[in-house]
Scaffold this motif. Structure first.
Motif, PDB file in Angstrom:
ATOM      1  N   GLY A 114      19.093  22.996   4.260  1.00  0.00           N
ATOM      2  CA  GLY A 114      20.249  22.730   4.365  1.00  0.00           C
ATOM      3  C   GLY A 114      20.657  21.825   3.336  1.00  0.00           C
ATOM      4  N   ARG A 117      19.908  18.274   3.731  1.00  0.00           N
ATOM      5  CA  ARG A 117      20.876  17.446   4.568  1.00  0.00           C
ATOM      6  C   ARG A 117      20.056  16.213   5.413  1.00  0.00           C
ATOM      7  N   TYR A 121      20.972  14.607   1.253  1.00  0.00           N
ATOM      8  CA  TYR A 121      21.407  15.574   0.208  1.00  0.00           C
ATOM      9  C   TYR A 121      20.828  15.113  -1.282  1.00  0.00           C
TER      10      TYR A 121
END
Length: 150
Positions: A114, A117, A121
């Motif tokens: 992701g 994520r 980030y």
């Protein structure tokens, strides 16, 4: 070794000053986090998500190379940093996209899933910041000529 060469080896590394300190510190944090997590998962839960755990271990190794090469002075270390951080950026983009498009391939998250994520980030932002810092502190023709006494 001449006096100039010795003095050059004793001078400061421009990559370890200013923002470089923070970038290196973040790499060290990610080395500890990703390798300890991957090591534990590989040792105890390998069957659940071998791809994810292998990718996390690979990311940890990339973080080690980036942190060490950023901390070392010299053109060769600069190039090693460039390759490591570029590999990291390609990895986080590829694994990030893969994990979004095919979540079943990742029953457990990686550092790069992701686009990072699970790690606020930072794995996506860190290589961009690292490449920017490398570009800002790149060895120039002038510094090479000065070292050679021209």
């Amino acid at each position: 070794m001449s006096r100039e060469e010795y003095a050059d080896t004793q001078s400061t590394n421009p990559r370890t000053s200013g923002p470089g300190r923070l970038i290196i510190a973040l790499y060290v944090v990610f080395v500890v986090g990703s390798l300890s997590r991957a090591g534990f998962q590989i040792a105890t839960e390998w069957e659940q998500a071998p791809l994810a755990y292998s990718l996390s271990a690979f990311a940890g190794v990339v973080y080690v190379v980036a942190a060490v090469s950023l901390a070392i002075r010299g053109r060769r270390a600069w190039w090693v940093s460039l390759v490591a951080i570029s590999t990291e950026l390609v990895g986080v983009l590829a694994v990030g996209l893969w994990s979004v498009l095919d979540p079943a391939a990742f029953p457990d998250a990686t550092v790069w899933s992701g686009f990072g994520r699970g790690y606020l980030y930072i794995p996506l932002v860190l290589p961009v910041a690292g490449l920017w810092w490398l570009w800002s502190t790149r060895p120039t023709a002038t510094s090479r000529a000065r070292r050679r006494g021209r």
